[in-house]
Design a protein around this motif. Structure first.
Motif, PDB file in Angstrom:
ATOM      1  N   ASP A 178      28.693  36.028  24.380  1.00 54.33           N
ATOM      2  CA  ASP A 178      28.150  35.340  23.202  1.00 54.33           C
ATOM      3  C   ASP A 178      27.124  34.315  23.694  1.00 54.33           C
ATOM      4  O   ASP A 178      27.477  33.312  24.300  1.00 54.33           O
ATOM      5  CB  ASP A 178      29.305  34.671  22.453  1.00 54.33           C
ATOM      6  CG  ASP A 178      28.829  33.914  21.220  1.00 54.33           C
ATOM      7  OD1 ASP A 178      27.615  33.681  21.074  1.00 54.33           O
ATOM      8  OD2 ASP A 178      29.690  33.535  20.399  1.00 54.33           O
ATOM      9  N   SER A 190      21.705  35.606  18.223  1.00 54.98           N
ATOM     10  CA  SER A 190      21.473  35.265  16.823  1.00 54.98           C
ATOM     11  C   SER A 190      20.187  34.482  16.646  1.00 54.98           C
ATOM     12  O   SER A 190      19.695  33.870  17.601  1.00 54.98           O
ATOM     13  CB  SER A 190      22.648  34.411  16.351  1.00 54.98           C
ATOM     14  OG  SER A 190      22.459  33.981  15.039  1.00 54.98           O
ATOM     15  N   LYS A 244      20.932  29.592  15.533  1.00 54.15           N
ATOM     16  CA  LYS A 244      20.850  28.282  16.206  1.00 54.15           C
ATOM     17  C   LYS A 244      19.456  28.081  16.783  1.00 54.15           C
ATOM     18  O   LYS A 244      18.899  26.994  16.711  1.00 54.15           O
ATOM     19  CB  LYS A 244      21.902  28.183  17.317  1.00 54.15           C
ATOM     20  CG  LYS A 244      23.270  28.727  16.955  1.00 54.15           C
ATOM     21  CD  LYS A 244      24.092  27.816  16.075  1.00 54.15           C
ATOM     22  CE  LYS A 244      25.397  28.516  15.707  1.00 54.15           C
ATOM     23  NZ  LYS A 244      26.330  27.705  14.972  1.00 54.15           N
TER      24      LYS A 244
HETATM   25  N1  PLP Z   1      29.034  32.155  18.331  1.00 56.42           N
HETATM   26  C1  PLP Z   1      29.274  30.844  18.457  1.00 56.42           C
HETATM   27  C2  PLP Z   1      29.751  30.332  19.768  1.00 56.42           C
HETATM   28  C3  PLP Z   1      29.073  29.961  17.381  1.00 56.42           C
HETATM   29  O1  PLP Z   1      29.299  28.661  17.536  1.00 56.42           O
HETATM   30  C4  PLP Z   1      28.619  30.492  16.142  1.00 56.42           C
HETATM   31  C5  PLP Z   1      28.442  29.627  14.965  1.00 56.42           C
HETATM   32  O2  PLP Z   1      28.861  28.493  14.915  1.00 56.42           O
HETATM   33  C6  PLP Z   1      28.360  31.869  16.061  1.00 56.42           C
HETATM   34  C7  PLP Z   1      28.588  32.676  17.169  1.00 56.42           C
HETATM   35  C8  PLP Z   1      27.932  32.520  14.771  1.00 56.42           C
HETATM   36  O3  PLP Z   1      26.571  32.528  14.594  1.00 56.42           O
HETATM   37  P1  PLP Z   1      25.889  33.259  13.357  1.00 56.42           P
HETATM   38  O4  PLP Z   1      25.422  32.200  12.415  1.00 56.42           O
HETATM   39  O5  PLP Z   1      24.745  34.025  13.945  1.00 56.42           O
HETATM   40  O6  PLP Z   1      26.889  34.164  12.730  1.00 56.42           O
END
Ligand code: PLP
Length: 366
Positions: A180, A211, A214
């Motif tokens: 991730d 994604s 962020k």
């Molecule tokens: N992975 C982590 C570590 C996150 O903190 C978050 C969201 O807070 C996500 C994935 C999810 O991101 P998305 O908005 O793309 O679903």
């Protein structure tokens, strides 16, 4: 959160998303797409231009040898994680998750019928993965390791050496890796973001999850993606089809504009987070009873509050009542998060200034 809602004038530090607006050129691309009538279903793995651009980005920036057929565009990284875990994990398979780590992982493993096992991350090791600790958790049922760098909640960034150790273990034990990397661009000092899929012999056993949320302050647009081996990508795309048909059409066009446009907005947001991080960590470390390591990525500080003599949950509740600041108890991220709280610095310097003053005063007067 319920309690926080009933208190006036709370400084909100529990929030896990950028406080910046989505950059203008990205919004304009979505508006243009709507105007042109690009408002229908798209192919379920995403529009071709975006998959091609993501394969190229992953090659150039992440050094992952990706082809467009191995790219699945999803409604957010949440969906990419869910679909990748559901595509690969069978009932009874064990998945190794970080502790402390983001709670969504455990939920995805549960839905797949898998079993979550946790590898500990310790402050003394900068919350980075100790491969020996990880190896101790591997048995014949273990199917995958999940890593998250930069990390939510600790802000730790795994070094190339850490990743080489994890890769060696994954190859030796024939394990998949879910990586991730949603905070890849929010990184500080001399830290380097390395994608584990770029290491030798790792591409085929890694699903890289990423994604737009962020990096480009696009949390509400719901565009994420995964880079995976073609056979896994095919299964994942079916799950996107059956759960949501596709990611939003004009949000995909906006995501394409985000990738193709100037990256100055990303650099600007990241350097602003860095200023806030420095301010917050310095402020927290001046408070008696709190000590905070310096996060190398993401926008979370994870201070140690053990010396205050309260549990994480009691501490967040106490801070809410006495200092009117909201934070997240560390044990919400796993047993090894006990003794810590998560404070987000995706908020203004003025808020962080007010928050550190309030925390300091509440602790002094207790
Ligand atoms: N992975 C982590 C570590 C996150 O903190 C978050 C969201 O807070 C996500 C994935 C999810 O991101 P998305 O908005 O793309 O679903």
């Amino acid at each position: 959160m319920e309690k926080a809602r009933k208190i006036n004038d709370v400084v909100r530090l529990e929030i896990g998303e950028p406080d910046f607006d989505t950059p203008e050129h990205i919004k304009k691309a979505a508006q243009a797409a709507i105007k042109e009538g690009f408002t229908h279903y798209t192919p379920f793995a995403g529009i071709d231009e975006l998959r091609e651009a993501l394969a190229e980005k992953s090659g150039v920036e992440n050094k992952i040898d990706a082809s467009p057929t191995g790219v699945v565009v999803t409604p957010g990284a949440c969906s990419a994680l869910f679909c990748s875990i559901l595509s690969t994990i069978d009932a009874g398979d064990e998945v190794l998750l970080p502790d402390p780590g983001w709670p969504h992982y455990e939920a995805c493993v549960k839905v797949a019928g898998g079993i979550s096992k946790y590898y500990p991350l310790y402050e003394k090791n900068g919350f980075r993965v100790d491969v020996q600790d990880l190896e101790k958790k591997v048995n014949r049922k273990t199917r995958a390791i999940l890593i998250n760098s930069p990390s939510n909640p600790t802000g730790a960034v795994l070094s190339r050496k850490d990743l080489e150790g994890i890769a060696r273990l994954a190859i030796e034990k024939d394990l998949l890796v879910f990586s991730d990397e949603v905070y890849e661009k929010i990184i500080y000092d001399s830290a380097e973001h390395v994608s584990i899929a770029s290491l030798p012999d790792m591409k085929d056993r890694t699903v890289t999850v990423n994604s737009f949320s962020k990096t480009y302050a696009m949390t509400g647009w719901r565009v994420g993606y995964a880079i995976a081996r073609d056979d896994i990508a095919t299964q994942m795309a079916k799950l996107v089809l059956y759960t949501s048909t596709c990611a939003n059409s004009f949000a995909q066009k906006a995501a394409l504009a985000a990738l193709k446009g100037s990256q100055d907005c990303v650099r600007k947001m990241s350097s602003e987070y860095e200023r806030r991080r420095d301010f917050l960590v310095k402020g927290l470390n001046k408070i008696e009873g709190i000590s905070c390591t310096i996060p190398q990525g993401a926008f979370y500080a994870f201070p140690n509050i053990r010396k205050l003599g309260m549990s994480s949950l009691d501490c967040t509740m106490w801070l809410l009542e006495k200092a009117r600041i909201s934070s997240v108890p560390g044990n919400g991220f796993g047993a090894h998060g006990e003794g810590y709280i998560r404070i987000s610095f995706a908020t203004s310097l003025a808020n962080l200034d007010e928050a550190t003053k309030r925390i300091g005063a509440a602790i002094e007067n207790r």
